[in-house]
Design an enzyme around this catalytic site. Sequence first.
Site, short mmCIF file in Angstrom:
data_model
loop_
_atom_site.label_atom_id
_atom_site.label_comp_id
_atom_site.label_asym_id
_atom_site.label_seq_id
_atom_site.Cartn_x
_atom_site.Cartn_y
_atom_site.Cartn_z
N GLN A 150 -79.77 2.12 37.71
CA GLN A 150 -79.63 3.25 36.81
C GLN A 150 -78.67 4.27 37.41
OE1 GLN A 150 -83.22 5.57 35.07
NE2 GLN A 150 -82.60 6.78 36.85
N GLY A 151 -77.59 4.55 36.73
CA GLY A 151 -76.62 5.52 37.24
C GLY A 151 -76.75 6.85 36.53
N TYR A 152 -77.69 7.68 36.98
CA TYR A 152 -77.90 8.99 36.35
C TYR A 152 -77.46 10.12 37.29
CZ TYR A 152 -80.79 7.23 32.42
OH TYR A 152 -81.25 6.63 31.30
N SER A 153 -78.28 10.33 38.37
CA SER A 153 -78.05 11.50 39.22
C SER A 153 -76.71 11.42 39.92
CB SER A 153 -79.14 11.58 40.29
OG SER A 153 -80.39 11.78 39.70
N GLU A 199 -89.85 6.50 32.12
CA GLU A 199 -89.93 6.56 33.57
C GLU A 199 -91.09 7.43 34.01
OE1 GLU A 199 -86.54 8.34 35.53
OE2 GLU A 199 -86.93 7.20 37.35
N SER A 218 -81.40 3.24 42.91
CA SER A 218 -82.22 2.16 43.47
C SER A 218 -81.60 0.82 43.08
CB SER A 218 -83.65 2.19 42.92
OG SER A 218 -84.10 3.50 42.82
#
Lengths: 388, 357
Positions: free
Chosen positions: A121-124, A239, A156
Amino acid sequence: MDLTLTPELTAFRDEVRAFLAAHADQHEGGAPKDPKAWQKLLIDNGYAARTIPKAYGGYGAEPDILKSRIIAEAFIEANAPRGMAGQGISMLVPTLLEVGSEEQKTRWIGPTLRGEIIWCQGYSEPGAGSDLANLQTKAVEDGDDFLISGSKIWTSTAMQAQMIFCLVRTEPKAAKHEGISYILFPMSTPGIEVRPLKSMTGQAEFNEVFFTDVRVPKANVVGGRGRGWFVANTTLKHERGMLGDPNATEARLKSLIELMRRETVDGQRIIDNPIFRDRLMQLQARVLSMKFNGLRTMTDDTAGLARMVVKLQGCELNHQVAALAIDALGELGILYHDGPHLRAKGNWQRNYMFDLGLIIGGGTAQIQKNIISERGLGMPREPKVVEA
Amino acid sequence: MRFALSEDQTLLQDSLSRTLADLSPLERVRRFADENQAAAPDIWAGLSELGLPGLLVPEEYGGLGLGLVEAALAAEALGRVVAPTPFLGSAVLAPLALMLAGTDEQKSRWLPKLASGEAIAGVAISEPIAGARENAGVAAANGRVTGTALFALDTAGADLLIVADRTGGLHLTQLAHSAEPMPSIDATRPLCQLTFSDTPAEPLASNQALERLRDAAWVMLAADTLGAAQSMLDKAVAYAKERKQFGRTIGSFQAVKHLCAEMAAELEPARALVWYAAYAFDKAPDEAPLMAAHAKAHLSEIGRFVARTSTEVHGGIGMTDLLGLHYWFKRIGQNRQLLGGPERVRETAARLQGLIA
């Protein structure tokens, strides 16, 4: 209040238990011997991907929270591993089901469920944590493609992942929340570099990911250009529910009680020390509260606030359970890595440290308190700072 | 399966809240406390019209025949407005004692009168549950009781008393040799010291009954705290939305709103624990003692946190007699200690699970 099971649900529970008894030889120590085969078996029988339509590789059952709970309890009882629960399955799949195109659903959901594709997951970003909408990774139009540049952090499984679902800024002139798109691309695309980020646990649970002119087709956007913020919020909801899961907390408390009954100091069991026993009972009351709170959120329409507090309370409680285990172990509690005196492979210390990450991740405790007070209690928002 | 209130339960909750808003507003509570009134017959009469005294009494004896879940909802509603009523003794513990351990004759004699609100029952069970202080305790022999019982509940104007002796046996008597008030922090629920001197008393049948009374009392005290604490949270939120400092409502400061969020985050799951403990008392007797203990101890802790935090959110005005927030603060404080403070109750919780050697 009626907590009795109907005959139909009782029969269902027997069915789940019978399945678990018949396949007990396929897992050991809570882990499947062959993860992909176990996953397939669970999907075929409706114990994983239960409500995902058959057409996309799921089992195709109607959503039924009580049956889901019966399955969860039966698996805990049998110490059987649940289906795979990576970020692809827990977060991407529900998002695609809600807002993905037909083509995206058909292409990605099935292989993700079967464990053939691992996602990250590429969020922050370094400058966009709690203020996620401030993200700066840019996607510049180039014909039918975007060229993506920037960096992500706290990613992660980026080392193992074949694919990423990522938030990027596609509309630089739009307002903060309206210029973001949710996009999928392979981690093997040229221009991606992954650097493991070693945490205080000594392991690299997270990574940094750097993008330099990564070419991604525009067709890979999910839910429409500029709609990424809203798409991401559907995922975050999933989540947060996962992070505060009371079943996991209950299982951990059970291990703590076993530990306190087994370990001795000067020949006295820890459980016979009234101070430790009192702390244990305080935590048990909290664990029970969260368990019943969980039951309530499943069946009570008036449980809005009850739902909102799960992430905050559940993650803190997990941390406290690990803290008591460390204290109960005394000097043994500081052992880590390996060695003949180490208990539970160092998991209590590891959890104690890693849980702090879960208190912070997925919306920090402070962000949760903003949500509870603003949306739950109707309190005013922090006034916006006016730029000089 | 449904972990939620039924339509009837929601209706009960609503009608009680509406009635109590009229019967027991802050001015009435203040008058009760300031004048050291021992009983508020006006409030009890109003609640009797709704059938509250007979909530747990079987229909054949003129009651509503409901369970502890409904009683917990009532206790919560009473705690919300810190109502001065003999609910715990007269409507919960005494009827339960009679139902669990009374003869048919004792039940016929007392339950209809208790159910209608015509008779009031006091209850003195502190010593065998919370432990004896200052050598208090009652001894029973040959249909007579002798000794002192501290922290007796709802004895004002009582027509009968349920008394536990040192060994946990229950007795029914109609008079005490003397009843001395024990002034406490919480003026909304007066306590008494009862002295018995060879006082005639009818023994009630079963010794197990005291444990059930204890469990019911613990759930009721927890529910009362739940209601009082919810009220304190509501008041803190309302005040924080109204009060302005530095040109903004203080509720827009995270330092303040996070305190409110913490109160809500503690209280909301505690509500589910209280509901479950009450449900277990009615439907899952094996689990009931442990759940009652956890509900009592946990709500004592949460209650203390909410009581001090809400007062703090109110700032200086929260401390004043004028605002009256202290009635809720003290009610929660009294619930915490009554019939065993949390440390003692948690020891029971551990013992019930075989965790004490």
